[in-house]
Design a protein around this motif. Structure first.
Motif, PDB file in Angstrom:
ATOM      1  N   ARG A 108      43.898  40.849 -50.116  1.00 59.67           N
ATOM      2  CA  ARG A 108      42.961  40.088 -49.284  1.00 59.67           C
ATOM      3  C   ARG A 108      43.589  38.763 -48.831  1.00 59.67           C
ATOM      4  O   ARG A 108      43.494  38.390 -47.659  1.00 59.67           O
ATOM      5  CB  ARG A 108      41.696  39.817 -50.111  1.00 59.67           C
TER       6      ARG A 108
ATOM      7  N   ARG B 180      45.993  39.398 -46.159  1.00 63.72           N
ATOM      8  CA  ARG B 180      45.351  39.612 -44.848  1.00 63.72           C
ATOM      9  C   ARG B 180      45.061  38.286 -44.161  1.00 63.72           C
ATOM     10  O   ARG B 180      45.270  38.135 -42.952  1.00 63.72           O
ATOM     11  CB  ARG B 180      44.036  40.396 -45.018  1.00 63.72           C
TER      12      ARG B 180
ATOM     13  N   MET C 205      39.673  39.438 -34.434  1.00 56.76           N
ATOM     14  CA  MET C 205      39.917  39.149 -35.847  1.00 56.76           C
ATOM     15  C   MET C 205      38.653  39.394 -36.663  1.00 56.76           C
ATOM     16  O   MET C 205      37.535  39.192 -36.180  1.00 56.76           O
ATOM     17  CB  MET C 205      40.317  37.661 -36.006  1.00 56.76           C
ATOM     18  N   THR C 206      38.820  39.783 -37.887  1.00 61.30           N
ATOM     19  CA  THR C 206      37.691  39.997 -38.793  1.00 61.30           C
ATOM     20  C   THR C 206      37.668  38.880 -39.824  1.00 61.30           C
ATOM     21  O   THR C 206      38.720  38.409 -40.243  1.00 61.30           O
ATOM     22  CB  THR C 206      37.863  41.316 -39.556  1.00 61.30           C
ATOM     23  N   GLN C 207      36.499  38.514 -40.246  1.00 64.43           N
ATOM     24  CA  GLN C 207      36.356  37.520 -41.309  1.00 64.43           C
ATOM     25  C   GLN C 207      36.929  38.077 -42.614  1.00 64.43           C
ATOM     26  O   GLN C 207      36.625  39.201 -42.998  1.00 64.43           O
ATOM     27  CB  GLN C 207      34.874  37.189 -41.449  1.00 64.43           C
ATOM     28  N   VAL C 208      37.753  37.287 -43.282  1.00 67.47           N
ATOM     29  CA  VAL C 208      38.409  37.751 -44.512  1.00 67.47           C
ATOM     30  C   VAL C 208      37.705  37.184 -45.751  1.00 67.47           C
ATOM     31  O   VAL C 208      37.594  37.839 -46.771  1.00 67.47           O
ATOM     32  CB  VAL C 208      39.904  37.367 -44.521  1.00 67.47           C
TER      33      VAL C 208
END
Lengths: 308, 308
Positions: free
Chosen positions: A160, A163, A1-4
């Motif tokens: 965003r 996401r 996972m990527t930081q949103v």
């Protein structure tokens, strides 16, 4: 996972915010998660279980946050918004998780500082439990999270937020606020009021028949009590803030109930059978839409608890 | 487990009889289990899955049986009883699994041959599925099975039936038939009619709002659809045969609903909050009585299926 997001601020620390805190942390979806609740006891509990960085004022919680989540009862949104508005960072996004959308828009939009994006939302997920201890990371998994963006919503801010929600396991959909409020009156608000009512009737009778109503609840009534155990403050606000749609659906419900009551009184078995056959088909639609399990005994396995 | 009966005959091969067949076989509770259903298709399915010894007439099924279980809709009891009465073995016990007790007693008792024991019963267990494929051995585990014996019931015959039911995992309790019918009107019959009604209302609106009502059903409505997916024939008969008690409870329900509707219309938040707080306490009573699980998301773990 990527930081949103860099910093997510949760205002209100109940079931939904608590579950978001778990899901965001588990997924590494934000650099920091701060939280605030009006009640000292709730803040103490949240600190004790390490839910997030708990702040003693809403202003501290939202300072520098690029996402602020309003997770308080619908009736408290205006007050909370007035409190945090002066402290919001330029370019920040505000969302909410209220079960009614038009009245939240009416409460929040007037206080919105320039350059702050407001994207109303509603996760269709919950249990009959409330408070910071009730949250768990998998609450949103495979559940709908409806967004009701305003006509001038910034597409990037919307993408965003989408996401983040998707990364927590939910599916998003978009609709306008009045339509949301009508659909939810049918699928959630009217059923809740009806369940509350039936449980209230049983409560009167319990005083006549001792504990039997509770003891023999397995055959239908049990499902009503689960719905009717939901948070009283949240639901009071839902009904008061989605008044027109709820009363409209309840009016249709009462008409329909009278038709069936009359069929029972007149002994019209054919009418009852036809009606029940139609409603059974709707259930099939829900199974096919993946919104419930077909497992026997309603898929309940006592003691099972989703991970989180 | 010890064998309780030499030969059990199941008349009707739906969810309850099917589950009994599984539970009796798994526990070695009878030497033989025979079965009969009026519909050829049901008999074929029961044979195909090896549910029990399927007979082509009710008379063959009950011949020599020391326990006969009437597991047909309440409205079919009189006809079935007239058909099997001449073929019942002396000393046999007859029980039924109908959701209404007084009208079954009125239907069965007049045809009862001398020396045959009739002990009406009602297992508070079920799913929204029906037919011989729907049965599973653990359906009755930890569920109540109410018996409404008549004043002249033979204590030994009663104790023996009680042993069979307990060996299938259920808990038994005894009450008189009119009281049973009132308690069940509250805990089961009225809630079912209300759920059928709410699903019917949603069905009308679905034609307006497309598939959204189904898609967003997770927030309360889903539980109603599950209840409202129950067997139409069984439920038609329940309402027609427990007419007075059901109409009484529905009358109380409507009164109470009008009080809450008025509170919404007048904006009386305090009244709503007080009401919802009371109903929440009832839920706690049910958890404490062991009639449901407290697991979050209502204990549902998609894909889980009780053993059996």
């Amino acid at each position: 996972m990527t930081q949103v997001y860099d910093k997510v601020a949760l205002i209100g620390l109940g079931l939904i915010a608590g579950s978001m805190a778990h899901a965001i942390r588990d997924g590494g979806l934000a650099g920091r998660v701060t939280g605030y609740a009006r009640s000292q006891a709730t803040r103490d509990t949240a600190r004790e279980i390490g839910l997030c960085e708990v702040c003693d004022t809403a202003a501290l919680a939202v300072a520098g946050a690029d996402l602020v989540v309003l997770a308080v009862p619908v009736g408290a949104m205006a007050e909370v918004m007035a409190e945090i508005a002066p402290h919001l960072a330029p370019g920040a996004t505000i969302t909410d998780v209220g079960s009614v959308k038009q009245s939240v828009i009416d409460a929040v939009a007037p206080c919105l500082p320039a350059g702050v994006h407001f994207i109303p939302g509603h996760p269709l997920a919950g249990t009959e439990h409330s408070g910071p201890r009730a949250g768990f990371a998998s609450l949103f998994r495979n559940r709908w999270w409806l967004l009701t963006p305003l006509p001038d919503t910034d597409p990037e801010a919307l993408a965003r937020l989408d996401r983040l929600i998707t990364a927590m396991g939910a599916k998003t959909d978009r609709m306008d606020a009045p339509h949301h409020d009508l659909v939810l009156a049918v699928t959630s608000h009217a059923p809740h009021l009806i369940a509350y009512t039936m449980v209230g009737v049983a409560d009167h009778l319990r005083r006549v028949s001792g504990e039997e109503v509770i003891q023999y609840s397995a055959a239908g009534f049990r499902d009503f009590t689960r719905i009717a155990a939901s948070d009283p403050t949240m639901w009071r606000d839902v009904f008061l803030h989605n008044k027109e749609a709820t009363l409209d659906i309840l009016g249709r419900f009462t008409e329909e109930l009278f038709v069936l009551q009359r069929a029972i009184r007149m002994g019209d078995g054919q009418q009852l059978h036809d009606y029940f056959t139609r409603t059974r088909a709707i259930r099939r639609g829900i199974i096919e839409a993946g919104q419930d399990t077909e497992a026997p005994d309603f898929g309940r396995t006592p003691g099972a608890r989703p991970a989180g």
